[in-house]
Design a protein around this motif. Structure first.
Motif, PDB file in Angstrom:
ATOM      1  N   PRO A 101       0.808  -1.224   0.000  1.00 34.09           N
ATOM      2  CA  PRO A 101       0.000   0.000   0.000  1.00 34.09           C
ATOM      3  C   PRO A 101       0.840   1.272   0.000  1.00 34.09           C
ATOM      4  O   PRO A 101       0.466   2.264  -0.641  1.00 34.09           O
ATOM      5  N   LEU A 102       1.963   1.245   0.703  1.00 36.01           N
ATOM      6  CA  LEU A 102       2.846   2.409   0.719  1.00 36.01           C
ATOM      7  C   LEU A 102       3.390   2.681  -0.680  1.00 36.01           C
ATOM      8  O   LEU A 102       3.383   3.823  -1.167  1.00 36.01           O
ATOM      9  N   PHE A 103       3.869   1.614  -1.312  1.00 35.14           N
ATOM     10  CA  PHE A 103       4.456   1.754  -2.645  1.00 35.14           C
ATOM     11  C   PHE A 103       3.390   2.182  -3.653  1.00 35.14           C
ATOM     12  O   PHE A 103       3.617   3.058  -4.498  1.00 35.14           O
ATOM     13  N   ARG A 104       2.219   1.585  -3.546  1.00 33.48           N
ATOM     14  CA  ARG A 104       1.140   1.869  -4.486  1.00 33.48           C
ATOM     15  C   ARG A 104       0.685   3.332  -4.399  1.00 33.48           C
ATOM     16  O   ARG A 104       0.311   3.938  -5.405  1.00 33.48           O
ATOM     17  N   ASP A 105       0.741   3.908  -3.208  1.00 28.52           N
ATOM     18  CA  ASP A 105       0.307   5.293  -3.046  1.00 28.52           C
ATOM     19  C   ASP A 105       1.164   6.255  -3.853  1.00 28.52           C
ATOM     20  O   ASP A 105       0.693   7.317  -4.269  1.00 28.52           O
ATOM     21  N   TRP A 106       2.414   5.885  -4.084  1.00 25.41           N
ATOM     22  CA  TRP A 106       3.301   6.760  -4.856  1.00 25.41           C
ATOM     23  C   TRP A 106       3.309   6.428  -6.338  1.00 25.41           C
ATOM     24  O   TRP A 106       3.692   7.257  -7.161  1.00 25.41           O
ATOM     25  N   LYS A 107       2.905   5.216  -6.691  1.00 21.47           N
ATOM     26  CA  LYS A 107       2.982   4.789  -8.082  1.00 21.47           C
ATOM     27  C   LYS A 107       1.625   4.718  -8.790  1.00 21.47           C
ATOM     28  O   LYS A 107       1.559   4.857 -10.016  1.00 21.47           O
ATOM     29  N   ALA A 108       0.551   4.493  -8.046  1.00 19.27           N
ATOM     30  CA  ALA A 108      -0.766   4.317  -8.670  1.00 19.27           C
ATOM     31  C   ALA A 108      -1.320   5.649  -9.161  1.00 19.27           C
ATOM     32  O   ALA A 108      -0.988   6.718  -8.637  1.00 19.27           O
ATOM     33  N   LYS A 109      -2.185   5.578 -10.157  1.00 20.98           N
ATOM     34  CA  LYS A 109      -2.769   6.786 -10.734  1.00 20.98           C
ATOM     35  C   LYS A 109      -3.669   7.518  -9.749  1.00 20.98           C
ATOM     36  O   LYS A 109      -3.887   8.722  -9.884  1.00 20.98           O
ATOM     37  N   ASN A 110      -4.227   6.803  -8.777  1.00 18.47           N
ATOM     38  CA  ASN A 110      -5.116   7.435  -7.809  1.00 18.47           C
ATOM     39  C   ASN A 110      -4.435   7.683  -6.463  1.00 18.47           C
ATOM     40  O   ASN A 110      -5.088   7.790  -5.428  1.00 18.47           O
ATOM     41  N   GLY A 111      -3.101   7.773  -6.487  1.00 16.84           N
ATOM     42  CA  GLY A 111      -2.335   7.943  -5.266  1.00 16.84           C
ATOM     43  C   GLY A 111      -2.005   9.388  -4.945  1.00 16.84           C
ATOM     44  O   GLY A 111      -2.796  10.306  -5.194  1.00 16.84           O
ATOM     45  N   PHE A 112      -0.805   9.586  -4.407  1.00 11.05           N
ATOM     46  CA  PHE A 112      -0.365  10.889  -3.907  1.00 11.05           C
ATOM     47  C   PHE A 112      -0.537  12.006  -4.928  1.00 11.05           C
ATOM     48  O   PHE A 112      -1.092  13.067  -4.623  1.00 11.05           O
ATOM     49  N   TRP A 113      -0.043  11.795  -6.138  1.00 13.85           N
ATOM     50  CA  TRP A 113      -0.033  12.873  -7.118  1.00 13.85           C
ATOM     51  C   TRP A 113      -1.446  13.259  -7.554  1.00 13.85           C
ATOM     52  O   TRP A 113      -1.727  14.428  -7.829  1.00 13.85           O
ATOM     53  N   ARG A 114      -2.344  12.289  -7.595  1.00 17.26           N
ATOM     54  CA  ARG A 114      -3.729  12.614  -7.929  1.00 17.26           C
ATOM     55  C   ARG A 114      -4.386  13.416  -6.809  1.00 17.26           C
ATOM     56  O   ARG A 114      -5.126  14.373  -7.067  1.00 17.26           O
ATOM     57  N   ARG A 115      -4.120  13.022  -5.564  1.00 19.90           N
ATOM     58  CA  ARG A 115      -4.665  13.790  -4.441  1.00 19.90           C
ATOM     59  C   ARG A 115      -4.149  15.216  -4.462  1.00 19.90           C
ATOM     60  O   ARG A 115      -4.899  16.164  -4.205  1.00 19.90           O
ATOM     61  N   LEU A 116      -2.879  15.368  -4.751  1.00 20.68           N
ATOM     62  CA  LEU A 116      -2.288  16.695  -4.811  1.00 20.68           C
ATOM     63  C   LEU A 116      -2.945  17.529  -5.907  1.00 20.68           C
ATOM     64  O   LEU A 116      -3.226  18.723  -5.716  1.00 20.68           O
ATOM     65  N   THR A 117      -3.214  16.903  -7.059  1.00 23.51           N
ATOM     66  CA  THR A 117      -3.812  17.610  -8.188  1.00 23.51           C
ATOM     67  C   THR A 117      -5.271  17.972  -7.926  1.00 23.51           C
ATOM     68  O   THR A 117      -5.691  19.109  -8.220  1.00 23.51           O
ATOM     69  N   GLU A 118      -6.025  17.041  -7.376  1.00 24.09           N
ATOM     70  CA  GLU A 118      -7.466  17.237  -7.243  1.00 24.09           C
ATOM     71  C   GLU A 118      -7.868  17.909  -5.935  1.00 24.09           C
ATOM     72  O   GLU A 118      -8.956  18.497  -5.856  1.00 24.09           O
ATOM     73  N   GLN A 119      -7.019  17.829  -4.914  1.00 24.51           N
ATOM     74  CA  GLN A 119      -7.377  18.401  -3.615  1.00 24.51           C
ATOM     75  C   GLN A 119      -6.214  19.237  -3.054  1.00 24.51           C
ATOM     76  O   GLN A 119      -5.744  19.007  -1.935  1.00 24.51           O
ATOM     77  N   PRO A 120      -5.728  20.204  -3.814  1.00 22.79           N
ATOM     78  CA  PRO A 120      -4.539  20.951  -3.366  1.00 22.79           C
ATOM     79  C   PRO A 120      -4.766  21.751  -2.089  1.00 22.79           C
ATOM     80  O   PRO A 120      -3.859  21.858  -1.261  1.00 22.79           O
ATOM     81  N   ASP A 121      -5.970  22.293  -1.903  1.00 20.58           N
ATOM     82  CA  ASP A 121      -6.226  23.075  -0.691  1.00 20.58           C
ATOM     83  C   ASP A 121      -6.249  22.184   0.541  1.00 20.58           C
ATOM     84  O   ASP A 121      -5.682  22.528   1.587  1.00 20.58           O
TER      85      ASP A 121
END
Length: 315
Positions: A101-121
């Motif tokens: 799960p840790l690794f997937r959060d950084w590599k999956a399309k719905n992980g960290f970078w998507r959260r940053l893009t869709e919920q920046p505030d």
């Protein structure tokens, strides 16, 4: 060619509306822009909301290569060295239930970078409350080191390999001799990191190491750091110390801790572009010791003129 931009360069690119130009240049010249998570964290903490959103949009382009966090890469080298020096502390096998799960959060399309893009505030709000105390502590430490250096008249860099230290009082596991300066400082940093349950280092390392067997305040842990681990097997630990140490020979700013964090990603690129002459000097000083591969440093002027020069150089 893999390229990391300092945060100031991203700001110039956004202000100059040059992100599209960089994307076109990457396709034409086979350049790869590499984005460290440290850059995302710094931009998420930007106070001006409009600027923050523009910077986040810029670094979240799918055309860039996104790196794993430095806590991951640094943890892996620590784990490898623990396996060599303290095999009795290792888990019988990797805990994939925790690791995946840790690794997937950084590599999956719905992980960290998507959260940053869709919920920046929301991301910025969480970061403000979770990381601000740690950041303020790191800033205080940087200013304190600079103050100590000035008080001791240390204004010129000596050979890093000659910096040694000793504890002020006897400690079980320490032979009473002088120790390379990077060792106790790295030990203190990782000891603190492992004291933070569910902190990034704790999360990654416990997937490989049985932390219940490790007394981070005991003599065996101390001897691992002071005598048994090898610098060349822990290059990111040495680099973290060297950057923070060298910064104290120059004017200290609130950005010093962010630069120290960003520096741990530099072995993963060929060129580092910055407008910060001081940071560039620090990286060039570290390169002299050949502990890890470091990129060429391009120092450019600030603003649109610097962007123009950089793009011309890549072309």
């Amino acid at each position: 060619m893999k390229v990391i931009f300092d945060t100031n360069i991203w700001r110039y690119l956004v202000d100059d509306e040059a992100i599209t130009v960089v994307q076109q240049l990457c396709r034409r010249r086979k350049l790869t822009v590499v984005v460290p998570p440290a850059t995302a964290f710094e931009f998420a903490a930007t106070g001006d909301r409009e600027v923050r959103l523009a910077l986040i949009r810029a670094i979240c382009s799918p055309e860039w290569k996104r790196l794993m966090p430095e806590a991951y890469t640094s943890s892996l080298e620590i784990v490898d060295e623990l396996a060599r020096c303290r095999p009795q502390w290792m888990l019988p096998k990797t805990d994939k239930h925790r690791l995946q799960p840790l690794f997937r959060d950084w590599k999956a399309k719905n992980g960290f970078w998507r959260r940053l893009t869709e919920q920046p505030d929301e991301f910025a709000d969480v970061l403000k409350h979770a990381d601000l105390p740690t950041l303020n502590g790191a800033r205080a430490q940087a200013y304190g080191r600079r103050k100590d250096f000035l008080a001791q008249g240390l204004t010129k860099t000596a050979h890093l390999d000659k910096w040694e230290g000793a504890f002020p009082a006897p400690r079980e596991g320490w032979d009473g001799d002088k120790i390379e300066a990077w060792r106790p400082e790295s030990m203190a940093a990782i000891t603190y990191a492992l004291s933070l349950a569910h902190g990034p280092y704790w999360d990654w390392i416990r997937c490989f190491v049985d932390l219940d067997r490790v007394d981070v305040h005991g003599p065996d842990w101390l001897r691992f750091w002071l005598y048994d681990c090898e610098r060349d097997r822990l290059p990111l630990q040495w680099l973290w110390w060297a950057v923070s140490f060298l910064q104290a020979f120059r004017k200290t700013t609130d950005g010093n801790p962010a630069d120290t964090q960003l520096a741990q990603y530099l072995p993963e690129c060929d060129v580092f572009v910055t407008a910060d002459k001081g940071f560039g000097w620090v990286v060039d000083e570290c390169r002299k010791y050949d502990v890890c591969a470091l990129p060429d440093v391009w120092i450019i002027p600030g603003g649109g003129n610097g962007v123009t020069q950089m793009l011309a150089r890549f072309a």
